[in-house]
Design a protein around this motif. Sequence first.
Motif, PDB file in Angstrom:
ATOM      1  N   TRP A  30       0.833  -1.210   0.000  1.00  0.00           N
ATOM      2  CA  TRP A  30       0.000   0.000   0.000  1.00  0.00           C
ATOM      3  C   TRP A  30       0.868   1.260   0.000  1.00  0.00           C
ATOM      4  O   TRP A  30       0.508   2.283  -0.613  1.00  0.00           O
ATOM      5  N   ALA A  31       2.033   1.197   0.681  1.00  0.00           N
ATOM      6  CA  ALA A  31       2.922   2.351   0.738  1.00  0.00           C
ATOM      7  C   ALA A  31       3.597   2.589  -0.613  1.00  0.00           C
ATOM      8  O   ALA A  31       3.825   3.740  -1.004  1.00  0.00           O
ATOM      9  N   ASP A  32       3.906   1.503  -1.321  1.00  0.00           N
ATOM     10  CA  ASP A  32       4.471   1.645  -2.668  1.00  0.00           C
ATOM     11  C   ASP A  32       3.489   2.376  -3.574  1.00  0.00           C
ATOM     12  O   ASP A  32       3.868   3.257  -4.350  1.00  0.00           O
ATOM     13  N   MET A  33       2.215   1.995  -3.472  1.00  0.00           N
ATOM     14  CA  MET A  33       1.187   2.641  -4.290  1.00  0.00           C
ATOM     15  C   MET A  33       1.007   4.103  -3.876  1.00  0.00           C
ATOM     16  O   MET A  33       0.829   4.979  -4.725  1.00  0.00           O
ATOM     17  N   ALA A  34       1.106   4.354  -2.562  1.00  0.00           N
ATOM     18  CA  ALA A  34       0.975   5.730  -2.080  1.00  0.00           C
ATOM     19  C   ALA A  34       2.132   6.591  -2.582  1.00  0.00           C
ATOM     20  O   ALA A  34       1.933   7.754  -2.971  1.00  0.00           O
ATOM     21  N   ALA A  35       3.347   6.029  -2.601  1.00  0.00           N
ATOM     22  CA  ALA A  35       4.499   6.767  -3.117  1.00  0.00           C
ATOM     23  C   ALA A  35       4.302   7.108  -4.588  1.00  0.00           C
ATOM     24  O   ALA A  35       4.638   8.212  -5.031  1.00  0.00           O
ATOM     25  N   CYS A  36       3.745   6.160  -5.329  1.00  0.00           N
ATOM     26  CA  CYS A  36       3.455   6.396  -6.747  1.00  0.00           C
ATOM     27  C   CYS A  36       2.444   7.520  -6.916  1.00  0.00           C
ATOM     28  O   CYS A  36       2.607   8.393  -7.767  1.00  0.00           O
ATOM     29  N   ILE A  37       1.401   7.515  -6.099  1.00  0.00           N
ATOM     30  CA  ILE A  37       0.350   8.538  -6.197  1.00  0.00           C
ATOM     31  C   ILE A  37       0.910   9.915  -5.863  1.00  0.00           C
ATOM     32  O   ILE A  37       0.618  10.902  -6.549  1.00  0.00           O
ATOM     33  N   VAL A  38       1.717   9.994  -4.808  1.00  0.00           N
ATOM     34  CA  VAL A  38       2.320  11.278  -4.431  1.00  0.00           C
ATOM     35  C   VAL A  38       3.224  11.787  -5.554  1.00  0.00           C
ATOM     36  O   VAL A  38       3.182  12.974  -5.918  1.00  0.00           O
ATOM     37  N   PHE A  39       4.027  10.892  -6.120  1.00  0.00           N
ATOM     38  CA  PHE A  39       4.917  11.281  -7.220  1.00  0.00           C
ATOM     39  C   PHE A  39       4.107  11.741  -8.427  1.00  0.00           C
ATOM     40  O   PHE A  39       4.447  12.759  -9.053  1.00  0.00           O
ATOM     41  N   ALA A  40       3.054  11.003  -8.764  1.00  0.00           N
ATOM     42  CA  ALA A  40       2.226  11.364  -9.913  1.00  0.00           C
ATOM     43  C   ALA A  40       1.547  12.714  -9.709  1.00  0.00           C
ATOM     44  O   ALA A  40       1.506  13.551 -10.628  1.00  0.00           O
ATOM     45  N   ALA A  41       1.031  12.941  -8.498  1.00  0.00           N
ATOM     46  CA  ALA A  41       0.380  14.217  -8.205  1.00  0.00           C
ATOM     47  C   ALA A  41       1.372  15.371  -8.313  1.00  0.00           C
ATOM     48  O   ALA A  41       1.055  16.434  -8.859  1.00  0.00           O
ATOM     49  N   ALA A  42       2.587  15.140  -7.803  1.00  0.00           N
ATOM     50  CA  ALA A  42       3.622  16.172  -7.899  1.00  0.00           C
ATOM     51  C   ALA A  42       4.002  16.418  -9.357  1.00  0.00           C
ATOM     52  O   ALA A  42       4.202  17.556  -9.780  1.00  0.00           O
ATOM     53  N   GLY A  43       4.080  15.336 -10.142  1.00  0.00           N
ATOM     54  CA  GLY A  43       4.420  15.484 -11.558  1.00  0.00           C
ATOM     55  C   GLY A  43       3.361  16.253 -12.323  1.00  0.00           C
ATOM     56  O   GLY A  43       3.680  17.036 -13.229  1.00  0.00           O
ATOM     57  N   ILE A  44       2.097  16.059 -11.966  1.00  0.00           N
ATOM     58  CA  ILE A  44       1.007  16.763 -12.645  1.00  0.00           C
ATOM     59  C   ILE A  44       1.106  18.268 -12.409  1.00  0.00           C
ATOM     60  O   ILE A  44       0.775  19.070 -13.292  1.00  0.00           O
ATOM     61  N   THR A  45       1.566  18.665 -11.228  1.00  0.00           N
ATOM     62  CA  THR A  45       1.703  20.101 -10.962  1.00  0.00           C
ATOM     63  C   THR A  45       2.714  20.747 -11.907  1.00  0.00           C
ATOM     64  O   THR A  45       2.644  21.951 -12.155  1.00  0.00           O
ATOM     65  N   ASP A  46       3.642  19.955 -12.443  1.00  0.00           N
ATOM     66  CA  ASP A  46       4.625  20.489 -13.384  1.00  0.00           C
ATOM     67  C   ASP A  46       3.943  21.014 -14.636  1.00  0.00           C
ATOM     68  O   ASP A  46       4.401  21.988 -15.243  1.00  0.00           O
ATOM     69  N   TYR A  47       2.850  20.367 -15.029  1.00  0.00           N
ATOM     70  CA  TYR A  47       2.089  20.828 -16.194  1.00  0.00           C
ATOM     71  C   TYR A  47       1.253  22.058 -15.850  1.00  0.00           C
ATOM     72  O   TYR A  47       1.259  23.058 -16.572  1.00  0.00           O
ATOM     73  N   PHE A  48       0.565  21.995 -14.706  1.00  0.00           N
ATOM     74  CA  PHE A  48      -0.385  23.049 -14.385  1.00  0.00           C
ATOM     75  C   PHE A  48       0.281  24.346 -13.956  1.00  0.00           C
ATOM     76  O   PHE A  48      -0.257  25.423 -14.237  1.00  0.00           O
ATOM     77  N   ASP A  49       1.440  24.270 -13.290  1.00  0.00           N
ATOM     78  CA  ASP A  49       2.055  25.538 -12.877  1.00  0.00           C
ATOM     79  C   ASP A  49       2.466  26.359 -14.091  1.00  0.00           C
ATOM     80  O   ASP A  49       2.273  27.579 -14.133  1.00  0.00           O
ATOM     81  N   GLY A  50       3.004  25.689 -15.120  1.00  0.00           N
ATOM     82  CA  GLY A  50       3.378  26.413 -16.326  1.00  0.00           C
ATOM     83  C   GLY A  50       2.174  26.922 -17.095  1.00  0.00           C
ATOM     84  O   GLY A  50       2.173  28.062 -17.588  1.00  0.00           O
ATOM     85  N   LYS A  51       1.140  26.094 -17.207  1.00  0.00           N
ATOM     86  CA  LYS A  51      -0.065  26.486 -17.950  1.00  0.00           C
ATOM     87  C   LYS A  51      -0.762  27.668 -17.285  1.00  0.00           C
ATOM     88  O   LYS A  51      -1.159  28.635 -17.947  1.00  0.00           O
ATOM     89  N   ILE A  52      -0.915  27.600 -15.962  1.00  0.00           N
ATOM     90  CA  ILE A  52      -1.581  28.681 -15.245  1.00  0.00           C
ATOM     91  C   ILE A  52      -0.776  29.971 -15.351  1.00  0.00           C
ATOM     92  O   ILE A  52      -1.335  31.058 -15.543  1.00  0.00           O
ATOM     93  N   ALA A  53       0.544  29.848 -15.229  1.00  0.00           N
ATOM     94  CA  ALA A  53       1.394  31.037 -15.323  1.00  0.00           C
ATOM     95  C   ALA A  53       1.249  31.708 -16.681  1.00  0.00           C
ATOM     96  O   ALA A  53       1.159  32.935 -16.771  1.00  0.00           O
ATOM     97  N   ARG A  54       1.221  30.890 -17.746  1.00  0.00           N
ATOM     98  CA  ARG A  54       1.076  31.469 -19.090  1.00  0.00           C
ATOM     99  C   ARG A  54      -0.314  32.046 -19.301  1.00  0.00           C
ATOM    100  O   ARG A  54      -0.454  33.138 -19.857  1.00  0.00           O
ATOM    101  N   ASP A  55      -1.338  31.333 -18.872  1.00  0.00           N
ATOM    102  CA  ASP A  55      -2.714  31.795 -19.086  1.00  0.00           C
ATOM    103  C   ASP A  55      -3.006  33.087 -18.324  1.00  0.00           C
ATOM    104  O   ASP A  55      -3.721  33.960 -18.810  1.00  0.00           O
ATOM    105  N   ARG A  56      -2.458  33.204 -17.127  1.00  0.00           N
ATOM    106  CA  ARG A  56      -2.717  34.380 -16.293  1.00  0.00           C
ATOM    107  C   ARG A  56      -1.671  35.472 -16.472  1.00  0.00           C
ATOM    108  O   ARG A  56      -1.812  36.554 -15.921  1.00  0.00           O
ATOM    109  N   GLY A  57      -0.609  35.163 -17.217  1.00  0.00           N
ATOM    110  CA  GLY A  57       0.444  36.148 -17.422  1.00  0.00           C
ATOM    111  C   GLY A  57       1.171  36.507 -16.144  1.00  0.00           C
ATOM    112  O   GLY A  57       1.513  37.668 -15.909  1.00  0.00           O
TER     113      GLY A  57
END
Length: 207
Positions: A30-57
């Motif tokens: 269960w902890a292995d899966m949790a580590a994967c989820i945390v990593f995936a969630a953190a990786g997704i922020t890499d997309y959204f931080d750039g997109k939001i920054a560009r969209d909002r200027g």
Amino acid sequence: MPTDLPNLLTISRIAAIPVMVAFAAIGAPWADMAACIVFAAAGITDYFDGKIARDRGVTSSFGRMLDPIADKLLVGAALMMLVGLDRLSHAALYPSIVIMLREIAVSGLREYLAELRVGLPVTRLAKWKTGFQMGAVGTLLAGDTGARTIGLGFLPISLIGEAGLWVAAVLTLATGWDYLQAGLNHAGQADAAATAAASPGETAARP
């Protein structure tokens, strides 16, 4: 500003690292899966931080500085955990080494070019590299044991993750070479300009 939403997302990516490491260190399925989820969630922020920054200027120097650092810290910590916990096969060590060395080299290159006030643009191929890299590392964090917790134990998850790591390593070499060529070109231009600037003085000093 550091308090803008894109920067907060970038900071959250760094804050997720100790959480991911703690889950991976437990060693339970269960902890292995949790580590994967945390990593995936953190990786997704890499997309959204750039997109939001560009969209909002709301792009900022702070964000441009911290974003690549956060990515490298996240991936580097995950790879070191996988190696340290013996979660990678010997063959998978090689693409891991390539990825880590490339990140160090590009960081040094960016630091040098920053002195010349030159930035390295993120290419489409580099984005593909990041996608494969994040997907592969996240899959390896879950591993075969973590996959069983969500009913995917019949799939060779670790093998899939290692295959993705090899693809990411190939893309890493390709993008690293592109960045190196760009750096060498700028370095050559800077040296040529310095030589040209020094030549008139040398000429005038001659009798």
